[in-house]
Design a protein around this motif. Sequence first.
Motif, PDB file in Angstrom:
ATOM      1  N   ILE A 296       0.836  -1.204   0.000  1.00 38.50           N
ATOM      2  CA  ILE A 296       0.000   0.000   0.000  1.00 38.50           C
ATOM      3  C   ILE A 296       0.868   1.250   0.000  1.00 38.50           C
ATOM      4  CG2 ILE A 296      -1.700   1.306   1.335  1.00 38.50           C
ATOM      5  CD1 ILE A 296      -2.709  -1.452   2.386  1.00 38.50           C
ATOM      6  N   VAL A 297       1.904   1.250   0.833  1.00 32.74           N
ATOM      7  CA  VAL A 297       2.799   2.407   0.908  1.00 32.74           C
ATOM      8  C   VAL A 297       3.513   2.618  -0.427  1.00 32.74           C
ATOM      9  CG1 VAL A 297       4.860   3.336   2.022  1.00 32.74           C
ATOM     10  CG2 VAL A 297       3.081   2.237   3.411  1.00 32.74           C
ATOM     11  N   GLU A 298       3.985   1.540  -1.035  1.00 26.62           N
ATOM     12  CA  GLU A 298       4.675   1.655  -2.327  1.00 26.62           C
ATOM     13  C   GLU A 298       3.750   2.178  -3.423  1.00 26.62           C
ATOM     14  OE1 GLU A 298       6.204  -2.253  -2.942  1.00 26.62           O
ATOM     15  OE2 GLU A 298       7.849  -2.012  -1.490  1.00 26.62           O
ATOM     16  N   LEU A 299       2.456   1.875  -3.308  1.00 27.42           N
ATOM     17  CA  LEU A 299       1.484   2.370  -4.283  1.00 27.42           C
ATOM     18  C   LEU A 299       1.071   3.815  -4.010  1.00 27.42           C
ATOM     19  CD1 LEU A 299      -0.833  -0.782  -4.522  1.00 27.42           C
ATOM     20  CD2 LEU A 299       0.582   0.148  -6.360  1.00 27.42           C
ATOM     21  N   GLY A 300       1.541   4.375  -2.896  1.00 23.13           N
ATOM     22  CA  GLY A 300       1.175   5.748  -2.555  1.00 23.13           C
ATOM     23  C   GLY A 300      -0.087   5.862  -1.738  1.00 23.13           C
ATOM     24  N   GLY A 301      -0.498   4.779  -1.099  1.00 21.40           N
ATOM     25  CA  GLY A 301      -1.724   4.796  -0.317  1.00 21.40           C
ATOM     26  C   GLY A 301      -1.590   5.578   0.979  1.00 21.40           C
ATOM     27  N   LYS A 302      -2.728   5.958   1.537  1.00 17.17           N
ATOM     28  CA  LYS A 302      -2.780   6.747   2.758  1.00 17.17           C
ATOM     29  C   LYS A 302      -3.057   5.839   3.951  1.00 17.17           C
ATOM     30  CE  LYS A 302      -2.308  10.727   0.655  1.00 17.17           C
ATOM     31  NZ  LYS A 302      -1.068  11.524   0.806  1.00 17.17           N
ATOM     32  N   ILE A 303      -2.264   6.048   5.018  1.00 16.56           N
ATOM     33  CA  ILE A 303      -2.352   5.241   6.229  1.00 16.56           C
ATOM     34  C   ILE A 303      -2.744   6.144   7.387  1.00 16.56           C
ATOM     35  CG2 ILE A 303      -1.129   3.605   7.719  1.00 16.56           C
ATOM     36  CD1 ILE A 303      -1.320   2.795   4.728  1.00 16.56           C
ATOM     37  N   ALA A 304      -3.586   5.624   8.282  1.00 20.55           N
ATOM     38  CA  ALA A 304      -3.966   6.352   9.497  1.00 20.55           C
ATOM     39  C   ALA A 304      -3.612   5.513  10.718  1.00 20.55           C
ATOM     40  CB  ALA A 304      -5.458   6.677   9.493  1.00 20.55           C
ATOM     41  N   LEU A 305      -3.325   6.183  11.812  1.00 18.84           N
ATOM     42  CA  LEU A 305      -2.952   5.509  13.053  1.00 18.84           C
ATOM     43  C   LEU A 305      -4.177   4.984  13.784  1.00 18.84           C
ATOM     44  CD1 LEU A 305      -0.619   4.943  15.147  1.00 18.84           C
ATOM     45  CD2 LEU A 305      -1.321   7.087  16.238  1.00 18.84           C
ATOM     46  N   GLY A 306      -4.065   3.738  14.272  1.00 24.78           N
ATOM     47  CA  GLY A 306      -5.120   3.164  15.106  1.00 24.78           C
ATOM     48  C   GLY A 306      -4.672   1.820  15.624  1.00 24.78           C
ATOM     49  N   ASN A 307      -4.919   1.540  16.914  1.00 25.02           N
ATOM     50  CA  ASN A 307      -4.466   0.253  17.468  1.00 25.02           C
ATOM     51  C   ASN A 307      -5.598  -0.649  17.922  1.00 25.02           C
ATOM     52  OD1 ASN A 307      -5.206   1.670  19.807  1.00 25.02           O
ATOM     53  ND2 ASN A 307      -3.442   0.969  20.995  1.00 25.02           N
ATOM     54  N   ASP A 308      -6.875  -0.204  17.736  1.00 21.54           N
ATOM     55  CA  ASP A 308      -8.041  -0.995  18.139  1.00 21.54           C
ATOM     56  C   ASP A 308      -8.042  -1.255  19.646  1.00 21.54           C
ATOM     57  OD1 ASP A 308     -10.429  -2.325  17.889  1.00 21.54           O
ATOM     58  OD2 ASP A 308      -9.624  -4.104  16.911  1.00 21.54           O
ATOM     59  N   TYR A 309      -7.698  -0.211  20.410  1.00 16.22           N
ATOM     60  CA  TYR A 309      -7.661  -0.348  21.874  1.00 16.22           C
ATOM     61  C   TYR A 309      -8.958  -0.981  22.371  1.00 16.22           C
ATOM     62  CZ  TYR A 309      -7.467   0.691  26.803  1.00 16.22           C
ATOM     63  OH  TYR A 309      -7.465   0.572  28.174  1.00 16.22           O
ATOM     64  N   GLY A 310      -8.823  -2.034  23.187  1.00 22.63           N
ATOM     65  CA  GLY A 310      -9.988  -2.687  23.785  1.00 22.63           C
ATOM     66  C   GLY A 310     -10.791  -3.545  22.835  1.00 22.63           C
ATOM     67  N   GLY A 311     -10.304  -3.721  21.601  1.00 28.10           N
ATOM     68  CA  GLY A 311     -11.068  -4.469  20.610  1.00 28.10           C
ATOM     69  C   GLY A 311     -10.786  -5.954  20.587  1.00 28.10           C
ATOM     70  N   GLY A 312     -10.114  -6.464  21.615  1.00 26.89           N
ATOM     71  CA  GLY A 312      -9.809  -7.881  21.673  1.00 26.89           C
ATOM     72  C   GLY A 312      -9.041  -8.184  22.941  1.00 26.89           C
ATOM     73  N   PRO A 313      -8.479  -9.372  23.023  1.00 33.65           N
ATOM     74  CA  PRO A 313      -7.736  -9.754  24.229  1.00 33.65           C
ATOM     75  C   PRO A 313      -6.358  -9.108  24.273  1.00 33.65           C
ATOM     76  CG  PRO A 313      -7.567 -11.473  22.572  1.00 33.65           C
ATOM     77  CD  PRO A 313      -8.500 -10.441  22.007  1.00 33.65           C
ATOM     78  N   GLY A 314      -5.675  -9.267  25.393  1.00 31.72           N
ATOM     79  CA  GLY A 314      -4.278  -8.838  25.475  1.00 31.72           C
ATOM     80  C   GLY A 314      -4.111  -7.373  25.818  1.00 31.72           C
ATOM     81  N   ASP A 315      -2.878  -6.930  25.720  1.00 32.85           N
ATOM     82  CA  ASP A 315      -2.503  -5.578  26.133  1.00 32.85           C
ATOM     83  C   ASP A 315      -2.633  -4.589  24.983  1.00 32.85           C
ATOM     84  OD1 ASP A 315      -1.836  -6.489  28.685  1.00 32.85           O
ATOM     85  OD2 ASP A 315       0.228  -6.949  28.089  1.00 32.85           O
ATOM     86  N   PHE A 316      -3.030  -3.364  25.344  1.00 32.41           N
ATOM     87  CA  PHE A 316      -3.092  -2.247  24.409  1.00 32.41           C
ATOM     88  C   PHE A 316      -2.479  -1.033  25.093  1.00 32.41           C
ATOM     89  CE2 PHE A 316      -6.563  -4.982  23.179  1.00 32.41           C
ATOM     90  CZ  PHE A 316      -6.568  -4.951  21.792  1.00 32.41           C
ATOM     91  N   GLU A 317      -1.943  -0.126  24.289  1.00 36.65           N
ATOM     92  CA  GLU A 317      -1.335   1.081  24.838  1.00 36.65           C
ATOM     93  C   GLU A 317      -2.333   2.241  24.820  1.00 36.65           C
ATOM     94  OE1 GLU A 317       3.189   1.099  23.317  1.00 36.65           O
ATOM     95  OE2 GLU A 317       1.716   0.484  21.810  1.00 36.65           O
TER      96      GLU A 317
END
Length: 400
Positions: A296-317
């Motif tokens: 996606i990056v090589e094609l020039g695509g746009k990326i946004a930040l997101g970590n899905d906090y609380g959207g599953g098990p385990g640790d999130f920041e």
Amino acid sequence: MPGRPCSLVTLTLIVLVSGSGCAPSAQVASHGPQTQEPQVTLALVNGTLIAGTGAQPIRGAVVLIARDRIVAVGPADRLQVPAGAATIDVGGATILPGFINAHVHEAFDEANLKAWAQGGVTTVRDEGAPVAQIAKLKAFQAQISQDPHDARLVSSGTMMAVPGGYGSLVVSSPEEARLAVLDEFDDGVDAIKVALEDGYAGAHDLPKLTPEELKAIVETAHAHGLPVSAHITQGAYLQPMLDAGVDDIAHLPYDSVAPGSLRQMVDRGVYMTPTFTVLRNYDAPLNGCLDNLKQIVELGGKIALGNDYGGGPGDFELGIPMYEIQMMSQAGMTPMQIIEASTKNAAHVINMEKDLGTLEPGKIADVLVVDGDPLNDLLALTDVKLVIHDGVVIRDQLRD
């Protein structure tokens, strides 16, 4: 949640960069003799400005703020701090826009909102809350808007699904889908969330929204000014989401994706929010995720930040999601691209690019100041020295 109007902002910054490599110059100009210039209430000085626009950093920068809005930014030799303005010398630290986490859950929680804001994430988008919480969305947003220590909340409502499918807002026909969007619009949501998901955590072959239902959702949402965020985790479902006309993709697929679909996603300006954290927590094959992001990056695509906090098990920041940032770097994104993903691009994804995401005149004064140079060491983003939200200093370790 729309930003407050800024009818008093009458200053603009004009940055001219010559082909000879001279330093940028800036001037503050009035918009006509009839308007009253806003009184600058706060000035940040002696910093390196990374405005989130992709422009080169400005060293020895000044940022001028009038109440909750930025009125001017530029180098100190081009921009004078007005008499009477409160001034903070950031001591050579880096001045950035407040970061935006475009994919979280558990955001209807003031303790979480305060933790995000203290960590420099001044806006979050909740990507799926229970119906009962969405019914109280307007009241909750009004409540937290009174306290600048709470991160700003943007809501994508309740994720839509068919009976037995992946999501909590259930529809059984295109007409029911349209009505569900209208109900969420009346509740004050900022976006609509849909999913095409086979299932994980023990569930498989879940029933899914039909192309007709997806089309009805997207058309109705767009008719009411709402973007549509699309959950997928498998490459096979990217093309159906693109065919439906969604605006951003929530989660990188962990398996192969048809190159034509990636090209189409980029050409249509559909943004990707990778959420490596939740994929890691579900033991998804991250090599496949990295490969897809690289493409996606090589094609020039746009990326946004997101970590899905609380959207599953385990640790999130809470605060700056460094695992996401480090994985973006591993996929080949430059530090400047990562900063843009966390500011300007994320503001676009949450439909607030007119008010947030860059440090430019007229934008809401959400500012993050960190020690060190994140363009040389991304870990500098964790050394937070100052946070300003809606023009109010909510964290100050420079003067403590």
